[in-house]
Design an enzyme around this catalytic site. Structure first.
Site, short mmCIF file in Angstrom:
data_model
loop_
_atom_site.label_atom_id
_atom_site.label_comp_id
_atom_site.label_asym_id
_atom_site.label_seq_id
_atom_site.Cartn_x
_atom_site.Cartn_y
_atom_site.Cartn_z
N ARG A 1 -3.04 8.58 17.04
CA ARG A 1 -2.05 7.53 17.24
C ARG A 1 -1.74 7.32 18.73
O ARG A 1 -1.47 6.22 19.17
CB ARG A 1 -0.80 7.95 16.49
CG ARG A 1 0.34 7.01 16.58
CD ARG A 1 1.51 7.68 15.87
NE ARG A 1 2.66 6.86 15.95
CZ ARG A 1 3.29 6.36 14.88
NH1 ARG A 1 2.87 6.61 13.69
NH2 ARG A 1 4.36 5.63 15.05
N ARG B 1 5.63 -3.88 16.90
CA ARG B 1 6.42 -3.49 15.74
C ARG B 1 7.15 -4.74 15.31
O ARG B 1 7.94 -5.29 16.05
CB ARG B 1 7.43 -2.42 16.18
CG ARG B 1 8.18 -1.73 15.07
CD ARG B 1 9.23 -0.80 15.64
NE ARG B 1 8.67 0.33 16.38
CZ ARG B 1 8.16 1.42 15.80
NH1 ARG B 1 8.15 1.52 14.50
NH2 ARG B 1 7.68 2.41 16.53
N LYS C 1 8.08 -0.87 6.36
CA LYS C 1 8.02 0.38 5.61
C LYS C 1 9.21 0.45 4.66
O LYS C 1 10.34 0.10 5.06
CB LYS C 1 7.98 1.58 6.54
CG LYS C 1 8.99 1.58 7.65
CD LYS C 1 8.76 2.71 8.63
CE LYS C 1 9.71 2.56 9.81
NZ LYS C 1 9.49 3.46 10.89
N LYS D 1 2.52 4.46 1.48
CA LYS D 1 2.77 4.93 2.84
C LYS D 1 2.42 6.42 2.85
O LYS D 1 3.15 7.24 2.29
CB LYS D 1 4.22 4.70 3.26
CG LYS D 1 4.48 5.11 4.70
CD LYS D 1 5.88 4.78 5.15
CE LYS D 1 6.08 4.94 6.64
NZ LYS D 1 5.65 6.21 7.21
N GLU E 1 0.87 -1.19 0.00
CA GLU E 1 0.00 0.00 0.00
C GLU E 1 0.89 1.23 0.00
O GLU E 1 2.05 1.15 0.41
CB GLU E 1 -0.87 0.03 1.28
CG GLU E 1 -1.85 -1.12 1.38
CD GLU E 1 -2.24 -1.42 2.83
OE1 GLU E 1 -1.87 -0.64 3.73
OE2 GLU E 1 -2.91 -2.43 3.05
P1 AMP Z 1 6.84 5.42 10.81
O1 AMP Z 1 6.01 6.51 11.46
O2 AMP Z 1 7.89 5.96 9.89
O3 AMP Z 1 7.33 4.39 11.79
O4 AMP Z 1 5.89 4.61 9.81
C1 AMP Z 1 4.77 3.90 10.23
C2 AMP Z 1 3.55 4.78 10.08
O5 AMP Z 1 3.21 4.96 8.72
C3 AMP Z 1 2.30 4.16 10.64
O6 AMP Z 1 2.24 4.29 12.03
C4 AMP Z 1 1.21 4.95 9.95
O7 AMP Z 1 0.94 6.13 10.70
C5 AMP Z 1 1.85 5.37 8.66
N1 AMP Z 1 1.22 4.76 7.45
C6 AMP Z 1 1.03 5.42 6.31
N2 AMP Z 1 0.47 4.64 5.38
C7 AMP Z 1 0.27 3.43 5.95
C8 AMP Z 1 -0.27 2.19 5.49
N3 AMP Z 1 -0.72 2.03 4.25
N4 AMP Z 1 -0.30 1.16 6.37
C9 AMP Z 1 0.16 1.29 7.63
N5 AMP Z 1 0.68 2.44 8.12
C10 AMP Z 1 0.75 3.50 7.30
#
Ligand code: AMP
Length: 544
Positions: A266, A405, A411, A246, A244
């Protein structure tokens, strides 16, 4: 249980450093606690007061606490602050001050664990103009009846920092041991109920009660989290995966039941009132009783706006309708946790996705399923070209694991050298910035402890320094000269050019050319970088 006994246990735990010994001590105490005492004991011992899902907040800052202490011991607030600076910490200072006050035990009552909790509930329930005064009265009453040792732990619980080093993992283990239940069952129940206190209560009544737990509307669960990964290794490991976009916005959880709906951030704060437009869109997308997970982004001229624009909307308390016109928000829904009375978190992602696509008619994030790295690679580039941060890769067979996690969500985004770190201290600025903090002390985490890693003083605009001051000035725990220490709550994202080994900070590393990037007030301090992941980054950096 008397609060005196609870304090004695805390003191004992404070003297122990071995994990097993801690678990043993706690697990031996749990079976004798009543149904009412168990959840309170379990939350207090973790330095928490209310269930993690609950929007209730104690709302006692260091200032109010110090004022209460000053009144009870018959001194000025300044001399309380001075004692804290001397002892380095509020709990020990309160203990010392209470020990020094004249004996008035003739009038005092024994504090009971559950009564203390009810007093905290009272504090959390006060609102309006007079609330500070009412809170102060309760704080004074509690401290007036406290022995010095009880004062140490009351103060620390009020600041939600117990400093006895017992993390949630240890308590989970203690609950499992106390009631003879497998710890994976306890962990699963905690994920669904989001309150280890309640889980302990159920564990007491037996394993079957824990096996039957459900998620429920209006009790938000922790968000499932992601770690870094790569397309090729994810496909090697899983075969076909789901991908998907991000979205670079802010996470939300949408709950709806019987026509009522709410939105949570969040950090599981209730943000319903700040986001009427998002609520309307989601209510139009589904008429089911449902819990959805997704990311809100801000769009202008078809392109996503920077994440900061979204956060400003999440924080907004006034002028919401004008802001709605300025910044248009769009939700992207990517998961479903609950549908019409059924808990879905244990189903594989592929099954949850089917439910999602039938129950929600619009704003579902597009998903690609493929086992071809080239196809997923194209999807990644399209994501970047259309202004998204990268992609998320998800294992099709994986359950939804709240708060975890792991490898099931990866990601993939261009490598950026930034870290999310907790702001634990600062120095006052100079010249025209003398009324703001100028340099900030930042920490990473390891096993629930915050470990200082770097200072940051560049990269701030005047506006950002003013914002940081607003968010931090009533979190000051102690001050010495130009340096202050904060109750750790705020997270900064900082950039750097290189990680270096350094004896100057307890983490053993320092950041070369640290530079402020943004305030991450959508994250709390449990989500900051860990020392082990910084070590891994350092090794990757050395190799390259
Ligand atoms: P990070 O904040 O860099 O750790 O990345 C994870 C965050 O990306 C998640 O907590 C979501 O807030 C965000 N996110 C954006 N798009 C998605 C998606 N398609 N699936 C899951 N999380 C997503």
């Amino acid at each position: 249980m008397l609060f005196r006994e609870f304090s004695a246990i805390c003191e004992q735990l404070e003297g122990i450093s071995g994990r097993l010994e801690m678990i043993d001590l706690i697990s031996r105490r749990l079976p004798s606690l009543s149904d009412e005492e168990l959840p309170v004991f379990v939350r207090f011992i973790m330095g928490r007061i209310f269930p993690d899902w609950s929007p209730q907040k104690l709302g006692i800052g260091p200032n109010l606490l110090y004022e209460g202490v000053a009144y009870v011991v018959g001194t000025k607030k300044d001399s309380v602050v001075e004692t804290i600076n001397r002892t380095g910490e509020a709990g020990k200072a309160v203990e010392l001050l209470l020990a020094g006050k004249e004996q008035t035990s003739f009038f005092s009552e024994d504090l009971d664990l559950v009564t203390v909790y009810h007093e905290f509930e009272k504090i959390a329930g006060t609102g309006g103009k007079k609330s500070q005064r009412e809170k102060l009265l309760v704080v004074r009453k509690l401290l007036a009846n406290a022995s010095p040792l009880e004062g140490r732990y009351l103060a620390r619980i009020m600041l939600e920092d117990l400093r006895i080093g017992v993390g949630e993992g240890n308590i989970r283990e203690a609950v499992a041991r106390a009631f003879g239940i497998d710890s994976s069952i306890v962990e699963h129940a905690v994920q669904a109920l989001n309150d280890l206190g309640h889980v302990a209560q159920l564990a007491k009544s037996g394993e079957s009660a824990l096996r039957e737990v459900h998620v429920s509307p209006f009790r938000p669960v922790k968000m499932m989290l992601a770690q870094q990964g790569s397309i090729v290794s994810a496909i090697e490991e899983n075969g076909a995966i789901a991908a998907e976009y991000k979205y670079d916005g802010s996470r939300f959880q949408f709950h709806r039941q019987g026509g009522l709906s709410r939105l949570y951030s969040r950090k599981l704060e209730d943000v319903t009132n700040a986001l009427p437009d998002v609520l309307r869109i989601l209510n139009e997308s589904t008429s089911h009783d449902i819990i959805l997970d997704g990311e809100v982004i801000a769009i202008k001229d078809g392109k996503p706006l920077p994440f900061q624009a979204v956060l400003r909307r999440f924080r907004r308390k006034h002028g919401i309708s004008e802001m709605q016109e300025e910044v248009m928000l769009t939700p992207n829904v990517f998961d479903i946790l609950y549908l019409d009375g059924e808990t879905l978190i244990d189903l594989p992602l592929s099954e949850r996705r089917k439910h999602l696509e039938t129950a929600v008619i619009s704003h579902v994030a597009p998903q690609l399923v493929s086992n071809d790295p080239a196809v997923v690679g194209d999807f990644y580039h399209t994501a970047l070209d259309t202004g998204h941060e990268g992609i998320m890769i998800k294992a099709l067979a994986s359950p939804y694991t709240p708060g975890m996690r792991g490898k099931n969500w990866l990601k993939v985004k261009p490598e950026v050298d930034t870290l999310d770190l907790a702001v634990v201290g600062a120095e006052w600025g100079e010249g025209k910035r003398a009324h703001y903090f100028g340099t900030f002390l930042l920490a990473c985490q390891e096993e629930g402890q915050l470990i200082p890693l770097s200072k940051v003083a560049t990269g701030f605009s005047d506006e950002q320094l003013a914002e940081a001051y607003d968010l931090l000035h009533d979190k000051i725990i102690s001050q010495s000269g130009k340096e202050v220490r904060f109750e750790p709550e705020l997270v900064f994202e900082v950039g750097y050019s290189e990680l270096q080994l350094s004896p100057n900070y307890p983490a053993g590393f320092a950041l070369r050319f640290p530079r402020f990037v943004r305030i991450r007030d959508d994250k709390d301090t449990t989500e900051i970088e860990t020392l082990s992941s910084i070590r891994e980054r350092y090794q990757r950096q050395s190799k390259s």
